[in-house]
Design a protein around this motif. Structure first.
Motif, PDB file in Angstrom:
ATOM      1  N   ASN A 166      46.245  32.221  -7.213  1.00 14.05           N
ATOM      2  CA  ASN A 166      45.976  30.987  -6.466  1.00 14.05           C
ATOM      3  C   ASN A 166      46.327  29.733  -7.257  1.00 14.05           C
ATOM      4  OD1 ASN A 166      44.888  32.386  -4.204  1.00 14.05           O
ATOM      5  ND2 ASN A 166      42.950  32.649  -5.305  1.00 14.05           N
ATOM      6  N   ASN A 167      47.032  29.884  -8.353  1.00 14.53           N
ATOM      7  CA  ASN A 167      47.336  28.734  -9.200  1.00 14.53           C
ATOM      8  C   ASN A 167      48.382  27.821  -8.558  1.00 14.53           C
ATOM      9  OD1 ASN A 167      45.569  29.526 -11.214  1.00 14.53           O
ATOM     10  ND2 ASN A 167      47.115  30.765 -12.266  1.00 14.53           N
ATOM     11  N   ASN A 168      48.087  26.533  -8.552  1.00 10.74           N
ATOM     12  CA  ASN A 168      49.009  25.524  -8.017  1.00 10.74           C
ATOM     13  C   ASN A 168      48.764  24.234  -8.798  1.00 10.74           C
ATOM     14  OD1 ASN A 168      50.871  24.168  -6.378  1.00 10.74           O
ATOM     15  ND2 ASN A 168      49.307  23.639  -4.868  1.00 10.74           N
ATOM     16  N   HIS A 169      49.310  24.167  -9.998  1.00  9.28           N
ATOM     17  CA  HIS A 169      48.953  23.126 -10.961  1.00  9.28           C
ATOM     18  C   HIS A 169      49.700  21.809 -10.726  1.00  9.28           C
ATOM     19  CE1 HIS A 169      47.601  26.609 -13.401  1.00  9.28           C
ATOM     20  NE2 HIS A 169      48.752  27.142 -13.052  1.00  9.28           N
ATOM     21  N   ARG A 170      49.033  20.727 -11.160  1.00 10.50           N
ATOM     22  CA  ARG A 170      49.675  19.441 -11.360  1.00 10.50           C
ATOM     23  C   ARG A 170      49.172  18.902 -12.702  1.00 10.50           C
ATOM     24  NH1 ARG A 170      51.635  21.531  -7.501  1.00 10.50           N
ATOM     25  NH2 ARG A 170      52.517  20.528  -5.634  1.00 10.50           N
ATOM     26  N   ILE A 171      49.802  17.841 -13.197  1.00  6.31           N
ATOM     27  CA  ILE A 171      49.437  17.284 -14.494  1.00  6.31           C
ATOM     28  C   ILE A 171      48.510  16.085 -14.307  1.00  6.31           C
ATOM     29  CG2 ILE A 171      50.283  16.363 -16.684  1.00  6.31           C
ATOM     30  CD1 ILE A 171      51.121  19.255 -16.135  1.00  6.31           C
ATOM     31  N   TYR A 172      47.381  16.097 -15.018  1.00  5.22           N
ATOM     32  CA  TYR A 172      46.378  15.027 -14.964  1.00  5.22           C
ATOM     33  C   TYR A 172      46.207  14.414 -16.352  1.00  5.22           C
ATOM     34  CZ  TYR A 172      45.240  16.977 -10.393  1.00  5.22           C
ATOM     35  OH  TYR A 172      45.316  17.412  -9.100  1.00  5.22           O
ATOM     36  N   TYR A 173      45.544  13.246 -16.422  1.00  3.63           N
ATOM     37  CA  TYR A 173      45.397  12.595 -17.723  1.00  3.63           C
ATOM     38  C   TYR A 173      44.156  11.727 -17.806  1.00  3.63           C
ATOM     39  CZ  TYR A 173      46.765   7.943 -15.988  1.00  3.63           C
ATOM     40  OH  TYR A 173      46.801   6.730 -15.339  1.00  3.63           O
ATOM     41  N   VAL A 174      43.756  11.461 -19.041  1.00  2.00           N
ATOM     42  CA  VAL A 174      42.802  10.400 -19.373  1.00  2.00           C
ATOM     43  C   VAL A 174      43.402   9.604 -20.525  1.00  2.00           C
ATOM     44  CG1 VAL A 174      40.730  11.650 -18.638  1.00  2.00           C
ATOM     45  CG2 VAL A 174      41.515  11.831 -21.022  1.00  2.00           C
ATOM     46  N   THR A 175      42.904   8.383 -20.738  1.00  2.86           N
ATOM     47  CA  THR A 175      43.297   7.587 -21.894  1.00  2.86           C
ATOM     48  C   THR A 175      42.075   7.271 -22.745  1.00  2.86           C
ATOM     49  OG1 THR A 175      43.064   5.509 -20.668  1.00  2.86           O
ATOM     50  CG2 THR A 175      45.259   6.521 -20.703  1.00  2.86           C
ATOM     51  N   THR A 176      42.324   7.019 -24.019  1.00  3.24           N
ATOM     52  CA  THR A 176      41.240   6.639 -24.925  1.00  3.24           C
ATOM     53  C   THR A 176      41.820   5.826 -26.073  1.00  3.24           C
ATOM     54  OG1 THR A 176      39.427   7.439 -26.320  1.00  3.24           O
ATOM     55  CG2 THR A 176      41.431   8.766 -26.276  1.00  3.24           C
ATOM     56  N   LYS A 177      41.031   4.944 -26.613  1.00  4.90           N
ATOM     57  CA  LYS A 177      41.426   4.185 -27.795  1.00  4.90           C
ATOM     58  C   LYS A 177      40.753   4.708 -29.057  1.00  4.90           C
ATOM     59  CE  LYS A 177      42.384  -0.210 -25.407  1.00  4.90           C
ATOM     60  NZ  LYS A 177      43.814  -0.304 -25.774  1.00  4.90           N
ATOM     61  N   ASN A 178      39.682   5.497 -28.882  1.00  3.49           N
ATOM     62  CA  ASN A 178      38.867   5.856 -30.045  1.00  3.49           C
ATOM     63  C   ASN A 178      38.349   7.289 -30.041  1.00  3.49           C
ATOM     64  OD1 ASN A 178      37.000   5.719 -27.963  1.00  3.49           O
ATOM     65  ND2 ASN A 178      36.173   3.746 -28.630  1.00  3.49           N
TER      66      ASN A 178
END
Length: 240
Positions: free
Chosen positions: A92-104
């Motif tokens: 059932n895999n149907n991936h997309r690319i996700y992200y977060v940002t951080t400075k520290n």
């Protein structure tokens, strides 16, 4: 601990993220001043607000010098989110690319979608190239016609706006886990020929024409999806 990605940050520390399991909704993080002494491992629940998310695979970090922040990104399947390709992957895999940002690496942004080109995608890794960013990625499509090959996409900003995927840059074999470095004018993309139980590499000077140099590689037995990066001679001596 699988699929480790390590970069040297703007703070001169090494920052590492990795896959913690097949089905968790978070990733692992740790840092080190010397690749020998490491901080306590942390669990980052990056998909906790998506209760049906099935996984967080192969996280990577890229530093955005312009905005002085890091972007951490990975592949996740959320059932029903992209229904047109729900039946194209393994199971059932149907991936997309996700992200977060951080400075520290203490506080993080909300999770957002980074890459969707209409197909099942995993194993993205991004390198700066002048004023743009180059994403190397895997087309994870298995059905009806297997792809399992590597491509590139480009953007003028790290956190979005990536182009459609290029034609495949790898050959007639299944490839995953790309990691890239530019030496002088030549790009080298290393990857895992995982069904053949060996590593491969392709090179290019223009990101359009690629040469397979896998037969020139000499890798430790059992090497899997990881990261290539530069260290100093002194750092190497300490490791040895």
């Amino acid at each position: 601990m699988r699929d480790p990605c390590i970069i040297r940050g703007a703070d001169n520390r090494f920052h590492m993220v990795w896959t913690v399991s097949w089905k968790d909704r978070g990733i692992g993080y740790a840092s080190s001043p010397d690749l020998i002494h490491w901080s306590e491992q942390q669990y980052l629940p990056v998909m906790e607000k998506e209760p049906t998310a099935q996984n967080c695979w192969a996280p990577e970090i890229t530093y955005d010098a312009k905005n002085k922040q890091y972007m951490i990104y990975w592949a996740t399947t959320i059932p029903g989110r992209f229904p047109a390709t729900d039946t194209t992957g393994d199971g059932n895999n149907n991936h997309r690319i996700y992200y977060v940002t951080t400075k520290n690496f203490t506080t993080y942004s909300d999770t957002k979608l980074l890459y969707d080109d209409g197909f099942n995608v995993i194993d993205a890794t991004i390198q700066p190239d002048g004023k743009r960013f180059v994403m190397f990625l895997k087309d994870e499509t298995k059905k009806p016609v297997p792809q399992k090959n590597l491509h590139i996409a480009t953007s003028n900003t790290l956190t979005g706006g990536y182009s459609k995927a290029s034609p495949a840059i790898t050959g007639n074999y299944w490839a995953e886990g790309p990691t890239a470095i530019k030496i002088n004018d030549t790009w080298i993309v290393y990857f895992d020929k995982y069904r053949d139980h060996q590593y491969g590499a392709v090179t290019s000077t223009d990101l359009e024409h690629w040469t397979d140099v896998s037969d020139k590689l000499h890798m430790p037995k059992g090497t899997r999806h990881g990261t290539v990066f530069t260290i100093t001679a002194k750092e190497l001596t300490e490791l040895q």
